[in-house]
Design a protein around this motif. Structure first.
Motif, short mmCIF file in Angstrom:
data_model
loop_
_atom_site.label_atom_id
_atom_site.label_comp_id
_atom_site.label_asym_id
_atom_site.label_seq_id
_atom_site.Cartn_x
_atom_site.Cartn_y
_atom_site.Cartn_z
N LEU A 39 0.82 -1.22 0.00
CA LEU A 39 0.00 0.00 0.00
C LEU A 39 0.84 1.27 0.00
CD1 LEU A 39 -2.89 -0.90 2.47
CD2 LEU A 39 -2.94 -0.78 -0.03
N ARG A 40 1.95 1.26 0.74
CA ARG A 40 2.74 2.50 0.85
C ARG A 40 3.40 2.86 -0.48
NH1 ARG A 40 1.89 -0.54 4.67
NH2 ARG A 40 1.34 0.16 6.76
N HIS A 69 9.25 -0.24 5.40
CA HIS A 69 8.06 -0.82 6.02
C HIS A 69 8.33 -2.27 6.45
CE1 HIS A 69 3.99 -2.15 6.70
NE2 HIS A 69 3.97 -2.89 5.61
N TYR A 71 11.21 -3.72 7.05
CA TYR A 71 12.15 -3.74 8.20
C TYR A 71 11.37 -3.50 9.50
CZ TYR A 71 13.62 0.19 11.21
OH TYR A 71 13.70 1.09 12.23
N ASP A 76 9.30 -5.22 14.59
CA ASP A 76 8.11 -5.18 15.45
C ASP A 76 7.72 -6.58 15.95
OD1 ASP A 76 5.70 -3.60 16.44
OD2 ASP A 76 4.70 -5.13 15.25
N GLN A 147 6.75 3.86 17.78
CA GLN A 147 6.95 2.51 18.31
C GLN A 147 7.34 2.58 19.79
OE1 GLN A 147 6.13 -0.20 17.06
NE2 GLN A 147 7.45 -1.88 17.66
N ASP A 209 -7.09 -1.42 11.58
CA ASP A 209 -6.25 -2.51 12.10
C ASP A 209 -6.71 -2.95 13.48
OD1 ASP A 209 -3.82 -3.26 10.41
OD2 ASP A 209 -3.13 -3.65 12.46
N LYS A 223 -1.80 -12.83 10.03
CA LYS A 223 -1.10 -12.63 11.31
C LYS A 223 -2.07 -13.02 12.42
CE LYS A 223 -2.34 -7.73 11.59
NZ LYS A 223 -1.93 -6.35 11.65
C1 GRG Z 1 10.14 -1.52 14.79
C2 GRG Z 1 10.85 0.88 14.41
C3 GRG Z 1 9.80 -0.13 14.42
C4 GRG Z 1 8.57 0.23 14.09
C5 GRG Z 1 7.46 -0.69 13.96
C6 GRG Z 1 5.05 -0.79 11.55
C7 GRG Z 1 5.24 -0.84 13.00
C8 GRG Z 1 6.22 0.08 13.63
C9 GRG Z 1 4.60 -1.72 13.74
C10 GRG Z 1 3.69 -2.72 13.15
C11 GRG Z 1 2.60 -2.97 14.09
C12 GRG Z 1 1.33 -2.91 13.37
C13 GRG Z 1 0.75 -4.22 12.99
C14 GRG Z 1 0.77 -1.74 13.11
C15 GRG Z 1 -0.52 -1.65 12.42
C16 GRG Z 1 -0.47 -0.93 11.15
C17 GRG Z 1 0.45 -1.60 10.27
C18 GRG Z 1 1.72 -0.92 10.04
C19 GRG Z 1 0.09 -2.76 9.70
C20 GRG Z 1 0.90 -3.50 8.75
O1 GRG Z 1 0.85 -2.90 7.51
P1 GRG Z 1 0.08 -3.54 6.28
O2 GRG Z 1 -1.31 -3.96 6.68
O3 GRG Z 1 0.97 -4.84 6.06
O4 GRG Z 1 0.17 -2.61 5.13
P2 GRG Z 1 1.42 -5.56 4.72
O5 GRG Z 1 1.94 -6.91 5.18
O6 GRG Z 1 0.24 -5.69 3.80
O7 GRG Z 1 2.50 -4.72 4.13
#
Ligand code: GRG
Length: 282
Positions: A39-40, A69, A71, A76, A147, A209, A223
């Motif tokens: 998406l990004r 993203h 990474y 996370d 985070q 989410d 997940k």
């Molecule tokens: C570790 C510095 C550091 C930061 C982590 C992205 C993040 C920050 C945490 C992820 C936790 C999380 C599940 C947040 C909800 C929103 C999110 C970023 C979901 C995942 O993104 P999607 O749905 O995933 O776009 P895909 O797998 O489709 O890319």
């Protein structure tokens, strides 16, 4: 949309080829090519398309956003953070490999994101502006700050303002950055309006989410569900309930649609992508 997603996947695959063979390369490939929604990078490329700009010269910027993203997802999921074992429908990176490899693969993706943008043949001043915004968005005043706050509020009650501050940084920065970078390339006068759209969309995305963590199923989401409750996180759903949270999502999307309509761009491509995100089930 699918064609654009395939082009992103193709270029991501190519960009990993020159990496030296070893566990880290394998783990980078494993997590990056595991089939995320992209998406990004899609938001970045689609915003360029809305200005009728040929996006091909900027494809590596899109890939850099996705590398950052990915990474962030790898880190996370680590035991020291959210300690998850399922991501993008597969075992998380540290489960598939080991913790050290997952840490290094995340570090490597962040480094390569910088490297590939540095190598793009383009105006040097514009490139510096792009790198500054991108790495500010992902850095300690952006996603990393978010985070940190997210971890701080585990086992502590956050109010709605504190929650919004977490989401703005943790999720919003990397959702907004594609639109912001496209504005820097296409029309800097529109930067502020794209920032507002990006952060509203980021908040809506995060509330979705929170809702999906309660109402979704693990097979569709790729997940584990219920991880917010398990990690004692304050969420929109825990503070406001599902109905009110969904109302906020709808209001934020309405605001995004109205802002897009008010701009002098090719609206159709952006509206199509916003609708894909509005209706997302994973
Ligand atoms: C570790 C510095 C550091 C930061 C982590 C992205 C993040 C920050 C945490 C992820 C936790 C999380 C599940 C947040 C909800 C929103 C999110 C970023 C979901 C995942 O993104 P999607 O749905 O995933 O776009 P895909 O797998 O489709 O890319």
């Amino acid at each position: 949309m699918n064609k654009l997603r395939s082009e992103i996947n193709q270029r991501l695959t190519e960009l990993l080829i020159p990496i030296k063979d070893g566990q880290v390369k394998e783990a980078m490939n494993y997590s990056l090519l595991a089939g995320g929604k992209r998406l990004r990078p899609l938001l970045f490329l689609t915003t360029l398309r809305a200005y009728n700009i040929d996006y091909h010269p900027y494809m590596d910027i899109a890939c850099a956003i996705e590398m950052i993203h990915t990474y962030s997802l790898i880190h996370d999921d680590l035991p020291g953070m959210d300690n998850d074992d399922l991501r993008r429908g597969r075992p998380t990176c540290h489960k598939q490999f080991d913790e050290a490899t997952a840490i290094l693969a995340g570090d490597a993706l962040l480094n390569q994101a910088m490297n590939i943008v540095l190598q793009i043949p383009m105006d040097a001043i514009l490139k510096i502006k792009i790198l500054t915004r991108l790495f500010t968005a992902s850095g300690p005043n952006g996603m990393i700050y978010g985070q940190q706050q997210d971890l701080y509020y585990e086992n502590r009650q956050a109010n709605i303002e504190e929650l919004q501050d977490i989401h703005k940084h943790k999720t919003g920065e990397l959702i907004a950055v594609g639109m912001q970078l496209a504005a820097l390339i296409a029309n800097e006068d529109d930067y502020d309006i794209w920032s507002q759209i990006g952060f509203d969309l980021g908040l809506a995305f995060q509330i979705q989410d929170d809702i999906l963590d309660v109402t979704g199923d693990s097979a569709t989401l790729g997940k584990n569900v219920g991880s917010d409750i398990e990690n004692n996180k304050s969420t929109y759903v825990s503070l406001l309930g599902i109905e009110e949270s969904q109302k906020r999502v709808d209001e934020l999307f309405k605001k995004c649609y109205e802002s897009v309509y008010a701009m002098r761009i090719n609206h159709g491509v952006i509206l199509e992508l916003l609708t894909v995100i509005l209706k997302r089930v994973n």
